[in-house]
Design a protein around this motif. Structure first.
Motif, mmCIF file in Angstrom:
data_model
loop_
_atom_site.group_PDB
_atom_site.id
_atom_site.type_symbol
_atom_site.label_atom_id
_atom_site.label_comp_id
_atom_site.label_asym_id
_atom_site.label_seq_id
_atom_site.Cartn_x
_atom_site.Cartn_y
_atom_site.Cartn_z
ATOM 1 N N MET A 1 8.198 -15.991 -3.356
ATOM 2 C CA MET A 1 6.888 -16.199 -3.230
ATOM 3 C C MET A 1 6.348 -14.838 -3.495
ATOM 4 S SD MET A 1 4.307 -17.249 -0.088
ATOM 5 C CE MET A 1 5.354 -16.347 1.025
ATOM 6 N N GLU A 2 5.182 -14.540 -4.374
ATOM 7 C CA GLU A 2 4.742 -13.290 -4.754
ATOM 8 C C GLU A 2 4.195 -12.594 -3.326
ATOM 9 O OE1 GLU A 2 2.131 -13.584 -7.989
ATOM 10 O OE2 GLU A 2 4.020 -12.760 -9.254
ATOM 11 N N GLN A 3 4.546 -11.305 -3.085
ATOM 12 C CA GLN A 3 4.046 -10.555 -2.045
ATOM 13 C C GLN A 3 3.824 -9.260 -2.598
ATOM 14 O OE1 GLN A 3 7.702 -10.503 0.542
ATOM 15 N NE2 GLN A 3 6.549 -11.840 1.871
ATOM 16 N N TYR A 4 2.925 -8.305 -1.603
ATOM 17 C CA TYR A 4 2.917 -7.194 -1.874
ATOM 18 C C TYR A 4 3.759 -6.401 -0.930
ATOM 19 C CZ TYR A 4 -1.365 -7.114 -4.710
ATOM 20 O OH TYR A 4 -2.376 -7.580 -5.742
ATOM 21 N N ALA A 5 4.523 -5.591 -1.196
ATOM 22 C CA ALA A 5 5.641 -4.898 -0.290
ATOM 23 C C ALA A 5 4.812 -3.389 -0.253
ATOM 24 C CB ALA A 5 6.979 -4.875 -0.942
ATOM 25 N N ILE A 6 4.774 -2.767 0.857
ATOM 26 C CA ILE A 6 4.036 -1.501 0.991
ATOM 27 C C ILE A 6 4.790 -0.670 2.069
ATOM 28 C CG2 ILE A 6 1.991 -0.514 1.920
ATOM 29 C CD1 ILE A 6 0.705 -3.030 1.550
ATOM 30 N N LYS A 7 5.117 0.738 1.678
ATOM 31 C CA LYS A 7 5.580 1.516 2.685
ATOM 32 C C LYS A 7 4.429 2.616 2.919
ATOM 33 C CE LYS A 7 8.436 4.750 4.833
ATOM 34 N NZ LYS A 7 9.066 5.710 3.704
ATOM 35 N N GLY A 8 3.971 2.565 4.155
ATOM 36 C CA GLY A 8 2.708 3.311 4.263
ATOM 37 C C GLY A 8 2.965 4.472 4.489
ATOM 38 N N GLY A 9 1.867 5.539 5.002
ATOM 39 C CA GLY A 9 2.079 6.694 5.537
ATOM 40 C C GLY A 9 1.582 7.782 4.421
ATOM 41 N N ASN A 10 1.548 7.417 3.162
ATOM 42 C CA ASN A 10 1.202 8.303 2.078
ATOM 43 C C ASN A 10 -0.335 8.658 2.133
ATOM 44 O OD1 ASN A 10 3.751 8.526 1.461
ATOM 45 N ND2 ASN A 10 3.289 7.982 -0.860
ATOM 46 N N PRO A 11 -0.895 9.972 2.063
ATOM 47 C CA PRO A 11 -2.544 10.103 1.851
ATOM 48 C C PRO A 11 -2.739 9.670 0.282
ATOM 49 C CG PRO A 11 -1.434 12.090 2.652
ATOM 50 C CD PRO A 11 -0.260 11.212 2.416
ATOM 51 N N LEU A 12 -3.501 8.952 0.125
ATOM 52 C CA LEU A 12 -3.836 8.528 -1.323
ATOM 53 C C LEU A 12 -4.589 9.727 -2.206
ATOM 54 C CD1 LEU A 12 -4.332 4.627 -1.585
ATOM 55 C CD2 LEU A 12 -2.431 6.189 -1.326
ATOM 56 N N LEU B 1 -1.014 0.405 3.940
ATOM 57 C CA LEU B 1 -0.933 2.069 3.323
ATOM 58 C C LEU B 1 -1.125 2.939 4.547
ATOM 59 C CD1 LEU B 1 -2.867 1.281 -0.066
ATOM 60 C CD2 LEU B 1 -0.581 1.484 0.277
ATOM 61 N N ALA B 2 -1.849 2.671 5.506
ATOM 62 C CA ALA B 2 -2.099 3.554 6.552
ATOM 63 C C ALA B 2 -0.999 3.666 7.416
ATOM 64 C CB ALA B 2 -3.207 3.309 7.055
ATOM 65 N N ALA B 3 -0.121 2.227 7.622
ATOM 66 C CA ALA B 3 0.791 1.952 8.641
ATOM 67 C C ALA B 3 2.120 3.040 8.532
ATOM 68 C CB ALA B 3 0.963 0.557 8.809
ATOM 69 N N GLU B 4 2.668 3.037 9.772
ATOM 70 C CA GLU B 4 4.001 3.654 9.608
ATOM 71 C C GLU B 4 5.190 2.474 9.361
ATOM 72 O OE1 GLU B 4 4.356 6.211 13.284
ATOM 73 O OE2 GLU B 4 5.884 5.038 13.546
ATOM 74 N N GLY B 5 5.724 2.842 8.272
ATOM 75 C CA GLY B 5 6.809 1.886 8.011
ATOM 76 C C GLY B 5 6.446 0.495 6.813
ATOM 77 N N PHE B 6 7.243 -0.486 7.076
ATOM 78 C CA PHE B 6 6.919 -1.462 5.877
ATOM 79 C C PHE B 6 6.047 -2.591 6.359
ATOM 80 C CE2 PHE B 6 11.085 0.276 4.840
ATOM 81 C CZ PHE B 6 11.029 0.767 3.327
ATOM 82 N N THR B 7 5.414 -3.059 5.253
ATOM 83 C CA THR B 7 4.604 -4.115 5.718
ATOM 84 C C THR B 7 4.789 -5.034 4.297
ATOM 85 O OG1 THR B 7 2.727 -2.740 6.849
ATOM 86 C CG2 THR B 7 2.015 -4.861 5.525
ATOM 87 N N THR B 8 4.660 -6.559 4.369
ATOM 88 C CA THR B 8 4.551 -7.208 3.348
ATOM 89 C C THR B 8 3.440 -8.106 3.608
ATOM 90 O OG1 THR B 8 6.019 -8.845 4.591
ATOM 91 C CG2 THR B 8 7.172 -7.426 2.933
ATOM 92 N N ILE B 9 2.599 -8.382 2.511
ATOM 93 C CA ILE B 9 1.581 -9.315 2.385
ATOM 94 C C ILE B 9 1.778 -10.431 1.781
ATOM 95 C CG2 ILE B 9 -1.037 -9.246 2.055
ATOM 96 C CD1 ILE B 9 -1.143 -6.470 2.797
ATOM 97 N N ASP B 10 1.394 -11.908 2.366
ATOM 98 C CA ASP B 10 1.774 -12.984 1.498
ATOM 99 C C ASP B 10 0.092 -13.564 1.106
ATOM 100 O OD1 ASP B 10 4.129 -13.094 1.986
ATOM 101 O OD2 ASP B 10 4.238 -14.393 3.766
ATOM 102 N N GLU B 11 0.391 -14.539 0.347
ATOM 103 C CA GLU B 11 -1.039 -15.097 -0.231
ATOM 104 C C GLU B 11 -1.930 -14.215 -0.897
ATOM 105 O OE1 GLU B 11 -1.386 -18.087 -0.119
ATOM 106 O OE2 GLU B 11 -0.551 -18.923 1.677
ATOM 107 N N ILE B 12 -1.126 -13.320 -1.722
ATOM 108 C CA ILE B 12 -1.966 -12.095 -2.446
ATOM 109 C C ILE B 12 -2.835 -12.666 -3.618
ATOM 110 C CG2 ILE B 12 -0.413 -10.190 -2.121
ATOM 111 C CD1 ILE B 12 0.541 -10.902 -4.933
ATOM 112 N N ARG B 13 -2.617 -14.161 -3.816
ATOM 113 C CA ARG B 13 -3.690 -14.531 -4.915
ATOM 114 C C ARG B 13 -4.906 -14.566 -4.394
ATOM 115 N NH1 ARG B 13 -4.565 -20.252 -2.710
ATOM 116 N NH2 ARG B 13 -3.463 -20.159 -0.716
ATOM 117 N N TYR B 14 -5.326 -14.343 -3.250
ATOM 118 C CA TYR B 14 -6.464 -14.338 -2.651
ATOM 119 C C TYR B 14 -6.996 -12.833 -3.327
ATOM 120 C CZ TYR B 14 -6.612 -18.001 0.466
ATOM 121 O OH TYR B 14 -6.633 -19.336 1.103
#
Ligand code: UD1
Length: 430
Positions: free
Chosen positions: A1-12, A381-394
C-alpha cells in the motif's frame, strides 16, 4: 500500500514554486463547458481532484486536450449527456459545480450527490435554494440531484450562510439567466473572484465578486477565452507552516501575498519572520514557536483549510493555544494521530485546547482527509525519528508533487509502496 515514509528533524530550507489553486481550478473547469467555443486554461494544478473533473467533462462529451502538464484546452460544444454519475465522481465534491454550469447553459442537469472530504456534514441547501430562486425545479432521487428549468430568470438571493460552493454554483447558473441576479452574503474567497474573472473574460457581466454582494447581469452567450488560474493559497500556506514547524527558511514563490495575509499574520504572532515581496513570501523560524489562539472564518479570516497545519505548529509551541473551528464540525480527526506522535491536545466540540510539547516523535499514522493529511506530513517532518503516513490518496487530491517539493527543500520523505521499499528508505536515511 502506498505510504509516505518520513525521517524527521531536518529544517526545510530553500524556494518552492506554488501551483495553480485547486479550488479555483475546479470551478473554472466546470465553467469552461458553458461556451461552445474553445477555452484554454493555464496554471492548472495536476492533482487528483482536477483530473477527476476533467474525466467527468469528457464523459459527457466535452473535448479535453492537455497541451502540457499545466495547460488544458476544453471545448464543450459536443456535450450530449447531462447526467454526471458513477462512483468516481462522488469522490470529489466539486463535481456539483457541473450542476450550476450545465443548468446555466442547457437549463438541465443531473449530478450524483457529492462526497469529498469527510470533515462534517456538508449540506447543499443553499445551492438548491439559489437554483430554485432562478426558476429551476430541483429534486434529489436515487442519489442524484436533478435540476431543470424552462427559463432561468434573474433573482435576488440571500445566502443564509457564507458558502463558497453555493456562491460559485449560483453564479454559474445565473450568468446566462434573463435579467439581473443579486447574491447577498456571498463568499469572498479568492477562488470566487477568480471564477468571476474567468466568466467575465468569456463575456459574462459579473460585478462585486470579492465583496458580500455579487451582481450578475445575464448575457445571451459566452465565448472563448485564455485564462491563467491564481496560485493556490492553501498549498502556499502549507509550505509556510512547514518552515515554522521544522525551524526552517522557506520562500514560497508564484503567490499573491494578499491572499496569504491571515496566514502570515498568525506566523508573525507565533514568532516567525515573514518577508513579503511582489509574488513571493519568505518564512523564517529560528526560535521556539509561541502559543496563540485562532478561529477559522470565511475569507479574509483564517482559512479552515489551514486549521490542521496551524494546530500542528501550535502543538510544538511554548504554552497553551486554543483553536476554534467555525466552518466544519468534524475537522479535528487528525488529533488522535497527532497525539500518537506526542502532542497534547484536548478537543471539546469545535475547540481544540493545545498544550505545546517540546517535540513530536515519529509514528505510523493515517491521513484522515486532505488538509489534515498534509498537516500530519508536517508533523512527521518536525518529529524525531521515522513516520509513515497511510491513505495518502487524500493528500494527492490537492497537492501536486508534494514529496518531491518537500525533498527539494531538504526533507527526507519518499513515496513507498512495499515494506521492502520502506526498509530501503530507512537504511538510506539512517
Ligand atoms: C470550499 C472548499 C473547501 C473549504 C471550504 C471553506 C472547494 C472545492 N472546497 O468547500 O476546501 O474548506 O470551501 O472555505 O472549493 N453550507 C450550508 N449549506 C450549503 C452549503 C454550505 O449550510 O448549501 C455550510 C457548510 O456546512 C459549511 C459552510 O457552509 O459549514 C461553508 O461551506 P462551503 O463554503 O460551501 O464549503 P465548500 O464549498 O463545500
Amino acid at each position: 500500500m502506498e505510504q509516505y515514509a518520513i525521517k524527521g528533524g531536518n529544517p526545510l530550507v530553500g524556494e518552492v514554486e506554488i501551483g495553480g489553486a485547486k479550488n479555483a481550478a475546479l470551478a473554472i473547469l466546470a465553467a469552461s463547458v458553458m461556451t461552445d467555443e474553445t477555452v484554454v486554461i493555464e496554471n492548472m494544478p495536476d492533482v487528483r481532484d482536477t483530473n477527476v473533473l476533467l474525466q467527468a467533462i469528457e464523459s459527457i462529451g466535452g473535448i479535453v486536450e492537455r497541451i502540457d502538464r499545466h495547460t488544458v484546452r476544453i471545448n464543450g460544444s459536443q456535450i450530449h449527456n447531462l447526467v454526471i454519475d458513477g462512483d468516481y465522481i462522488k469522490k470529489i465534491r466539486a463535481s456539483y459545480y457541473l450542476l450550476g454550469a450545465l443548468l446555466g447553459k442547457y437549463k438541465k442537469a443531473e449530478v450524483a450527490l457529492p462526497g469529498g472530504c469527510n470533515i462534517g456534514s456538508r449540506p447543499i441547501d443553499q445551492h438548491i435554494k439559489g437554483f430554485r430562486a432562478l426558476g429551476a425545479n430541483v429534486n434529489i432521487a436515487h442519489g442524484l440531484i436533478h435540476a431543470e428549468a424552462e427559463r432561468l430568470l434573474g433573482s435576488h438571493i440571500y445566502m443564509d450562510v457564507v458558502t463558497v460552493g453555493a456562491t460559485i454554483n449560483v453564479m454559474m447558473a445565473a450568468v446566462m439567466a434573463e435579467g439581473q441576479t443579486i447574491i447577498e452574503n456571498a463568499a469572498k474567497e479568492p477562488h470566487v473572484v477568480d471564477l468571476a474573472n474567468f466568466l467575465n473574460s468569456m463575456g459574462a457581466n459579473i460585478k462585486g465578486a470579492g465583496t458580500d454582494v455579487i451582481r450578475i447581469r445575464g448575457v445571451a452567450r459566452l465565448h472563448k477565452t485564455e485564462y491563467t488560474i491564481i496560485p493556490d493559497q492553501i498549498e502556499a500556506g502549507t509550505f509556510m507552516f512547514a518552515a515554522a514547524v521544522t525551524k526552517g527558511d522557506i520562500t514560497v514563490k508564484n503567490v499573491i501575498p494578499k491572499h496569504l495575509e491571515s496566514i502570515s499574520a498568525k506566523l508573525l504572532e507565533i514568532g516567525c519572520e515573514v518577508e513579503e515581496s511582489d509574488d513571493a513570501v519568505r518564512v523564517v523560524a529560528s526560535k521556539r514557536l509561541s502559543h496563540t489562539h485562532v478561529k477559522t472564518l470565511p475569507y479574509p479570516g483564517f482559512p479552515t483549510d489551514m486549521q490542521p497545519q496551524i494546530a500542528v505548529a501550535l502543538g510544538l509551541s511554548n504554552g497553551t493555544s486554543i483553536v476554534t473551528e467555525s466552518i466544519f464540525e468534524n475537522r479535528f480527526k487528525y488529533v488522535d494521530e497527532l497525539t500518537r506522535m506526542g502532542a497534547s491536545i484536548k478537543v471539546e466540540s469545535n475547540t481544540a485546547i493545545i498544550d505545546g510539547v517540546d517535540r513530536y516523535t515519529g509514528a505510523s499514522i493515517t491521513a484522515p482527509d486532505l488538509r489534515a493529511g498534509a498537516a500530519l506530513v508536517l508533523a512527521g517532518l518536525a518529529a524525531e525519528g521515522f513516520t509513515t503516513i497511510d491513505e495518502i490518496r487524500y493528500i494527492e487530491r490537492g497537492y501536486e508533487d508534494f514529496p518531491q517539493k518537500l525533498q527539494s527543500l531538504g526533507a527526507q520523505i519518499e513515496l513507498v509502496d512495499t515494506d521492502k521499499e520502506l526498509q530501503k528508505f530507512k537504511l538510506r536515511v539512517g
